[in-house]
Design a protein around this motif. Structure first.
Motif, PDB file in Angstrom:
ATOM      1  N   LEU A 205      37.769  -9.296 -81.000  1.00  0.00           N
ATOM      2  CA  LEU A 205      37.090  -9.214 -82.186  1.00  0.00           C
ATOM      3  C   LEU A 205      36.769  -7.575 -82.329  1.00  0.00           C
ATOM      4  N   VAL A 206      37.548  -7.318 -83.796  1.00  0.00           N
ATOM      5  CA  VAL A 206      37.890  -6.279 -84.582  1.00  0.00           C
ATOM      6  C   VAL A 206      36.382  -6.354 -85.738  1.00  0.00           C
ATOM      7  N   SER A 207      36.085  -4.953 -85.298  1.00  0.00           N
ATOM      8  CA  SER A 207      35.649  -4.780 -86.599  1.00  0.00           C
ATOM      9  C   SER A 207      36.320  -3.496 -87.629  1.00  0.00           C
ATOM     10  N   ALA A 208      36.656  -3.292 -88.869  1.00  0.00           N
ATOM     11  CA  ALA A 208      37.825  -2.992 -89.450  1.00  0.00           C
ATOM     12  C   ALA A 208      37.372  -2.266 -90.327  1.00  0.00           C
ATOM     13  N   ASP A 209      37.469  -1.120 -91.709  1.00  0.00           N
ATOM     14  CA  ASP A 209      36.979  -0.680 -92.710  1.00  0.00           C
ATOM     15  C   ASP A 209      37.941   1.097 -93.363  1.00  0.00           C
ATOM     16  N   ILE A 210      37.905   0.242 -93.979  1.00  0.00           N
ATOM     17  CA  ILE A 210      38.916   1.401 -94.997  1.00  0.00           C
ATOM     18  C   ILE A 210      37.976   2.859 -94.665  1.00  0.00           C
ATOM     19  N   ASP A 211      39.251   3.714 -94.861  1.00  0.00           N
ATOM     20  CA  ASP A 211      38.024   5.526 -94.726  1.00  0.00           C
ATOM     21  C   ASP A 211      37.909   5.782 -96.172  1.00  0.00           C
ATOM     22  N   ILE A 270      46.194  -3.771 -83.446  1.00  0.00           N
ATOM     23  CA  ILE A 270      45.671  -3.420 -84.705  1.00  0.00           C
ATOM     24  C   ILE A 270      46.233  -2.402 -84.549  1.00  0.00           C
ATOM     25  N   ASN A 271      46.754  -1.376 -83.994  1.00  0.00           N
ATOM     26  CA  ASN A 271      47.597  -0.048 -84.174  1.00  0.00           C
ATOM     27  C   ASN A 271      48.720  -0.393 -85.188  1.00  0.00           C
ATOM     28  N   ARG A 272      49.386  -1.567 -85.092  1.00  0.00           N
ATOM     29  CA  ARG A 272      50.612  -1.926 -85.760  1.00  0.00           C
ATOM     30  C   ARG A 272      50.344  -1.923 -87.475  1.00  0.00           C
ATOM     31  N   ILE A 273      49.317  -2.542 -87.412  1.00  0.00           N
ATOM     32  CA  ILE A 273      48.815  -2.575 -88.694  1.00  0.00           C
ATOM     33  C   ILE A 273      47.462  -1.787 -89.554  1.00  0.00           C
ATOM     34  N   ARG A 274      47.850  -0.543 -88.703  1.00  0.00           N
ATOM     35  CA  ARG A 274      46.757   0.525 -89.235  1.00  0.00           C
ATOM     36  C   ARG A 274      47.632   1.638 -89.355  1.00  0.00           C
ATOM     37  N   GLY A 284      49.754   6.257-109.207  1.00  0.00           N
ATOM     38  CA  GLY A 284      48.741   7.101-109.174  1.00  0.00           C
ATOM     39  C   GLY A 284      47.435   6.994-108.506  1.00  0.00           C
ATOM     40  N   VAL A 285      47.791   7.018-107.424  1.00  0.00           N
ATOM     41  CA  VAL A 285      46.749   7.693-106.474  1.00  0.00           C
ATOM     42  C   VAL A 285      47.260   8.036-105.565  1.00  0.00           C
ATOM     43  N   ASP A 286      46.993  10.361-105.294  1.00  0.00           N
ATOM     44  CA  ASP A 286      48.189  10.958-104.294  1.00  0.00           C
ATOM     45  C   ASP A 286      47.245  10.802-103.554  1.00  0.00           C
ATOM     46  N   LYS A 287      46.656  10.060-102.764  1.00  0.00           N
ATOM     47  CA  LYS A 287      46.253  11.042-101.485  1.00  0.00           C
ATOM     48  C   LYS A 287      46.717   9.491-100.748  1.00  0.00           C
ATOM     49  N   GLN A 288      46.383   9.814 -99.039  1.00  0.00           N
ATOM     50  CA  GLN A 288      46.975   8.389 -98.509  1.00  0.00           C
ATOM     51  C   GLN A 288      45.759   7.580 -97.650  1.00  0.00           C
ATOM     52  N   ILE A 289      45.562   6.521 -97.739  1.00  0.00           N
ATOM     53  CA  ILE A 289      44.559   5.666 -98.071  1.00  0.00           C
ATOM     54  C   ILE A 289      44.959   5.711 -96.473  1.00  0.00           C
ATOM     55  N   THR A 290      43.831   5.618 -95.284  1.00  0.00           N
ATOM     56  CA  THR A 290      43.838   4.866 -93.882  1.00  0.00           C
ATOM     57  C   THR A 290      42.733   3.798 -93.750  1.00  0.00           C
ATOM     58  N   ALA A 291      42.430   3.546 -92.381  1.00  0.00           N
ATOM     59  CA  ALA A 291      41.622   2.952 -92.400  1.00  0.00           C
ATOM     60  C   ALA A 291      41.226   3.002 -90.574  1.00  0.00           C
ATOM     61  N   ASP A 324      41.509   7.223 -89.463  1.00  0.00           N
ATOM     62  CA  ASP A 324      42.750   6.482 -89.108  1.00  0.00           C
ATOM     63  C   ASP A 324      42.714   6.480 -88.188  1.00  0.00           C
ATOM     64  N   LYS A 325      41.869   5.461 -87.134  1.00  0.00           N
ATOM     65  CA  LYS A 325      42.569   5.257 -85.443  1.00  0.00           C
ATOM     66  C   LYS A 325      41.666   3.844 -85.427  1.00  0.00           C
ATOM     67  N   VAL A 326      42.269   3.365 -83.228  1.00  0.00           N
ATOM     68  CA  VAL A 326      41.677   2.444 -83.001  1.00  0.00           C
ATOM     69  C   VAL A 326      41.470   2.525 -81.905  1.00  0.00           C
ATOM     70  N   VAL A 327      39.854   2.438 -82.018  1.00  0.00           N
ATOM     71  CA  VAL A 327      38.769   3.260 -80.565  1.00  0.00           C
ATOM     72  C   VAL A 327      38.364   0.994 -80.429  1.00  0.00           C
ATOM     73  N   CYS A 328      38.445   1.219 -78.223  1.00  0.00           N
ATOM     74  CA  CYS A 328      38.546  -0.211 -77.954  1.00  0.00           C
ATOM     75  C   CYS A 328      37.095   0.158 -77.587  1.00  0.00           C
ATOM     76  N   TYR A 329      36.196  -0.745 -77.349  1.00  0.00           N
ATOM     77  CA  TYR A 329      34.370  -0.841 -76.947  1.00  0.00           C
ATOM     78  C   TYR A 329      35.129  -0.256 -75.277  1.00  0.00           C
ATOM     79  N   VAL A 330      34.345   1.289 -74.399  1.00  0.00           N
ATOM     80  CA  VAL A 330      34.452   0.905 -72.831  1.00  0.00           C
ATOM     81  C   VAL A 330      32.678   0.803 -73.017  1.00  0.00           C
TER      82      VAL A 330
END
Length: 337
Positions: A205-211, A270-274, A284-291, A324-330
């Motif tokens: 299961l993955v939670s995703a959020d736009i930074d 998920i990292n490929r999607i990221r 009109g957006v001069d900044k990189q958008i990440t998640a 801007d990264k994928v973290v797996c729960y451990v």
């Protein structure tokens, strides 16, 4: 042949010679010779046709008794009618034959007494039958039209139900599944894995959020924010596997279900999607958008709430360590090992 065409039916009293051949095979004319006990001595095909439509009426002439079939006039009325001589017509008009409250057969005709026997002669009203057949045909045609209309209406209703169901389960902004749909699919996947648990085939299961999404809205406006949400949703839909499920559960928050996926493989998907989302450019957006993403794999002891909590913890770690990264729960025990 009608009753009106018969000037005198007394010749039928000579039952010893049998019903005339001309009348024996005619079904539109009813002829029967009956004794005073109600048993049928002889009858033509017209009478047999009526008898065949009466439930449980015997097929053998010797077993046929018609006392109870005479509805109007009744058999007793016929027996008590005293003619002027031994061979005379005792009734003319409509003869109703049937059983109780069932459907009766009506014929126009006459009943003649021949000593201790009755001779019944009558015919169906052909013109009325033709009118009835026309009416039945028209009714069948109307029913067929109504049936076709009902089938069309039913198909349209089914289509509308599908459309309504789809609308109920779809997020209107992003066009992907909404929270209600996610809850249903997550519950099904959880129960399936709980019942047939295999560690090597457990789901992620993955939670995703736009930074910094609030900053996006504040800087470039909500219209741009909506464009970015749609782009994020489409990126996940296009680059997930066919078996994966993506839903928008609120604001800039999304959930992804990865069936039969290890934690390592989940990270790769998920990292490929990221990476794809990070490469997107917006007018009109001069900044990189990440998640950022938090991935957790279902374990046999997890409740649904605990599994979601694991993804939240992993997502918070991604946010706290630079985004801007994928973290797996451990788990702590796994970290110690």
């Amino acid at each position: 042949m009608t009753v009106k065409s018969i000037q005198n039916v007394e010749f039928l009293a000579e039952y010893e010679v049998g019903i005339p051949l001309l009348l024996r095979s005619v079904t539109s004319v009813v002829v029967a010779v009956i004794d005073d006990q109600g048993f049928v001595l002889d009858a033509n095909d017209g009478f047999d046709y009526i008898a065949s439509n009466i439930k449980n009426f015997p097929r053998k002439k010797s077993e046929q008794n018609v006392r109870d079939l005479f509805l109007n006039p009744t058999f007793n009325q016929l027996l008590t009618t005293k003619p002027d001589n031994n061979k005379a017509i005792i009734y003319k008009g409509i003869i109703n034959l049937g059983v109780g409250s069932g459907i009766a057969s009506s014929i126009k005709g006459a009943i003649l007494r021949d000593f201790n026997k009755l001779v019944v002669f009558g015919s169906y009203d052909i013109s009325e039958l033709e009118q009835l057949n026309i009416a039945v045909t028209q009714l069948n045609e109307e029913l067929a039209v109504i049936q076709r209309d009902l089938m069309k209406a039913n198909r349209k209703l089914q289509q509308k139900e599908k459309e309504i169901t789809k609308l109920m389960l779809t997020d209107p902004l992003s066009g992907i599944a909404n929270r209600r749909h996610f809850d249903t699919v997550f519950s099904q996947e959880y129960e399936r894995n709980k019942r047939y648990f295999k560690a090597e085939k457990s789901f992620c299961l993955v939670s995703a959020d736009i930074d910094h999404f609030k900053l996006v809205n504040d800087t470039w406006g909500h219209d741009v924010g909506d464009i970015i949400i749609r782009c994020f949703a489409q990126t996940m839909q296009q680059h997930k596997r066919s078996s994966d499920f993506v839903a928008r559960v609120g604001g800039e928050e999304f959930m992804i279900i990865l069936p039969e996926t290890s934690l390592d493989n989940g990270y790769l998907v998920i990292n490929r999607i990221r990476e794809v989302f990070k490469s997107m450019v917006y007018e009109g957006v001069d900044k990189q958008i990440t998640a950022s993403f938090g991935v957790a794999q279902f374990s046999e002891d997890d409740t649904p709430e605990q599994l979601i909590k694991k993804t939240d913890i992993a997502l918070y770690q991604a946010k706290d360590t630079g985004r801007d990264k994928v973290v797996c729960y451990v788990s702590k025990s796994e970290q110690e090992n």
